[in-house]
Write a protein that holds these residues in place. Structure first.
Motif, PDB file in Angstrom:
ATOM      1  N   TYR A  50       0.831  -1.202   0.000  1.00 40.27           N
ATOM      2  CA  TYR A  50       0.000   0.000   0.000  1.00 40.27           C
ATOM      3  C   TYR A  50       0.871   1.260   0.000  1.00 40.27           C
ATOM      4  N   ARG A  51       1.869   1.288   0.874  1.00 37.01           N
ATOM      5  CA  ARG A  51       2.752   2.461   0.946  1.00 37.01           C
ATOM      6  C   ARG A  51       3.497   2.686  -0.359  1.00 37.01           C
ATOM      7  N   ASP A  52       3.800   1.625  -1.060  1.00 41.52           N
ATOM      8  CA  ASP A  52       4.563   1.719  -2.294  1.00 41.52           C
ATOM      9  C   ASP A  52       3.784   2.404  -3.418  1.00 41.52           C
ATOM     10  N   CYS A  53       2.473   2.593  -3.229  1.00 44.28           N
ATOM     11  CA  CYS A  53       1.651   3.257  -4.239  1.00 44.28           C
ATOM     12  C   CYS A  53       1.734   4.780  -4.143  1.00 44.28           C
ATOM     13  N   PHE A  54       2.390   5.295  -3.111  1.00 42.57           N
ATOM     14  CA  PHE A  54       2.411   6.732  -2.856  1.00 42.57           C
ATOM     15  C   PHE A  54       3.827   7.304  -2.987  1.00 42.57           C
ATOM     16  N   SER A  55       3.899   8.608  -3.202  1.00 38.45           N
ATOM     17  CA  SER A  55       5.180   9.292  -3.339  1.00 38.45           C
ATOM     18  C   SER A  55       6.064   9.039  -2.120  1.00 38.45           C
ATOM     19  N   ASP A  56       7.361   9.005  -2.356  1.00 39.88           N
ATOM     20  CA  ASP A  56       8.300   8.799  -1.252  1.00 39.88           C
ATOM     21  C   ASP A  56       8.153   9.889  -0.196  1.00 39.88           C
ATOM     22  N   GLU A  57       7.930  11.127  -0.643  1.00 38.91           N
ATOM     23  CA  GLU A  57       7.820  12.255   0.284  1.00 38.91           C
ATOM     24  C   GLU A  57       6.624  13.128  -0.089  1.00 38.91           C
ATOM     25  N   GLY A  58       5.950  13.668   0.932  1.00 35.35           N
ATOM     26  CA  GLY A  58       4.911  14.671   0.714  1.00 35.35           C
ATOM     27  C   GLY A  58       3.554  14.144   0.308  1.00 35.35           C
ATOM     28  N   ALA A  59       3.355  12.838   0.325  1.00 33.79           N
ATOM     29  CA  ALA A  59       2.035  12.299  -0.034  1.00 33.79           C
ATOM     30  C   ALA A  59       1.046  12.626   1.075  1.00 33.79           C
ATOM     31  N   TYR A  60      -0.132  13.105   0.699  1.00 34.69           N
ATOM     32  CA  TYR A  60      -1.112  13.603   1.670  1.00 34.69           C
ATOM     33  C   TYR A  60      -2.498  13.147   1.251  1.00 34.69           C
ATOM     34  N   ILE A  61      -3.294  12.704   2.228  1.00 33.87           N
ATOM     35  CA  ILE A  61      -4.612  12.171   1.923  1.00 33.87           C
ATOM     36  C   ILE A  61      -5.660  12.703   2.894  1.00 33.87           C
ATOM     37  N   PHE A  62      -6.925  12.612   2.454  1.00 33.07           N
ATOM     38  CA  PHE A  62      -8.068  13.010   3.275  1.00 33.07           C
ATOM     39  C   PHE A  62      -9.055  11.848   3.339  1.00 33.07           C
ATOM     40  N   THR A  63      -9.565  11.558   4.536  1.00 34.26           N
ATOM     41  CA  THR A  63     -10.716  10.661   4.686  1.00 34.26           C
ATOM     42  C   THR A  63     -11.659  11.273   5.722  1.00 34.26           C
ATOM     43  N   THR A  64     -12.880  10.762   5.784  1.00 32.17           N
ATOM     44  CA  THR A  64     -13.859  11.310   6.725  1.00 32.17           C
ATOM     45  C   THR A  64     -13.384  11.174   8.165  1.00 32.17           C
ATOM     46  N   TRP A  65     -12.892   9.998   8.507  1.00 28.90           N
ATOM     47  CA  TRP A  65     -12.651   9.673   9.913  1.00 28.90           C
ATOM     48  C   TRP A  65     -11.240  10.006  10.382  1.00 28.90           C
ATOM     49  N   SER A  66     -10.299  10.162   9.443  1.00 23.72           N
ATOM     50  CA  SER A  66      -8.923  10.438   9.851  1.00 23.72           C
ATOM     51  C   SER A  66      -8.545  11.890   9.625  1.00 23.72           C
ATOM     52  N   GLY A  67      -9.406  12.649   8.924  1.00 22.42           N
ATOM     53  CA  GLY A  67      -9.050  14.007   8.563  1.00 22.42           C
ATOM     54  C   GLY A  67      -8.007  13.998   7.458  1.00 22.42           C
ATOM     55  N   GLY A  68      -7.209  15.056   7.383  1.00 23.03           N
ATOM     56  CA  GLY A  68      -6.125  15.125   6.417  1.00 23.03           C
ATOM     57  C   GLY A  68      -4.807  14.837   7.099  1.00 23.03           C
ATOM     58  N   MET A  69      -3.973  14.021   6.467  1.00 22.47           N
ATOM     59  CA  MET A  69      -2.686  13.677   7.069  1.00 22.47           C
ATOM     60  C   MET A  69      -1.778  13.063   6.014  1.00 22.47           C
TER      61      MET A  69
END
Length: 238
Positions: A50-69
């Protein structure tokens, strides 16, 4: 006004999204592989994949329950939530990609249903939320391999509509109207149910209602053009 998707054109600009050169088709396919990692890897706790699908640095996501992080924060929060009983799965409903070869950027659009199981007052039920997962992807050099490849830089969801599903076919809990009104129609029941687990659910995420969805489309075009979208998405400055 009835809550519904707008009748207006939402994305006037047409990018490389079907057909095209072999290279374009292969790039779009590679992005499709990346975004499919969300339902397949996350739902199975394949955290390294799962982690390998995202940029090495600066990847940022939003979900309802976790907020943005950041993605690394989200993985840790997901592990803790799962250990505490959070049971969230996803069903893919189809994926297509907009591509701009000139900027080496792409947007993956996945139709998906978030499905989460809850137990309230002894009643077991699911909440299903039909959504569009939007992945802002770029071709970048991997720090691990040194090779160019597609990764997700930002992820945000357009929440379309949700519903309560009785597991036994007949019994669901009663939600107070005052609780439901805290959340927009696109994820009203999902938000209210997640709040019972102690999550601080975001109340301003994109739905069919308001300007959120149009800002998402603006962000898509800006991203593909090579521009900065952190302000449009609400990513904090670090």
């Amino acid at each position: 006004m009835v809550y519904n998707v707008t009748e207006k054109e939402t994305q006037p600009t047409i990018w490389s999204h079907i057909n095209g050169s072999t290279e374009e088709i292969l790039d779009r396919y590679a992005v499709t592989e990346i975004v499919k990692g969300w339902p397949l890897y996350r739902d199975a706790s394949e955290w390294n994949h799962y982690r390998d699908c995202f940029s090495d640095e600066g990847a940022y996501i939003f979900t309802t329950w976790s907020g943005g992080m950041t993605i690394d924060q989200f993985i840790e929060v997901s592990k803790k939530g799962r250990a505490n009983g959070d049971f969230i799965m996803h069903r893919e409903g189809g994926t297509l990609v907009d591509l701009n070869p000139a900027t080496k950027r792409a947007v993956g659009k996945m139709k998906a249903t978030i499905t989460q199981r809850f137990v309230i007052d002894g009643i077991t039920f699911d909440v299903d939320c039909d959504s569009r997962f939007i992945f802002f992807c770029q071709k970048e050099k991997s720090k691990k391999t040194g090779q160019l490849g597609w990764k997700t830089k930002y992820y945000k969801v357009i929440y379309e509509k949700d519903r309560v599903i009785p597991v036994d076919g007949k019994t669901v809990p009663t939600f107070q109207e005052s609780e439901l009104k805290k959340y927009p129609p696109g994820y009203r029941y999902l938000g209210a149910a997640q709040a019972t687990l102690g999550h601080k659910v975001l109340t301003d995420l994109p739905t069919f209602e308001g300007e959120g969805m149009f800002k998402m489309y603006q962000a898509m075009d800006t991203w593909l053009e090579g521009g900065d979208i952190e302000q449009l998405l609400g990513v904090p400055n670090h």
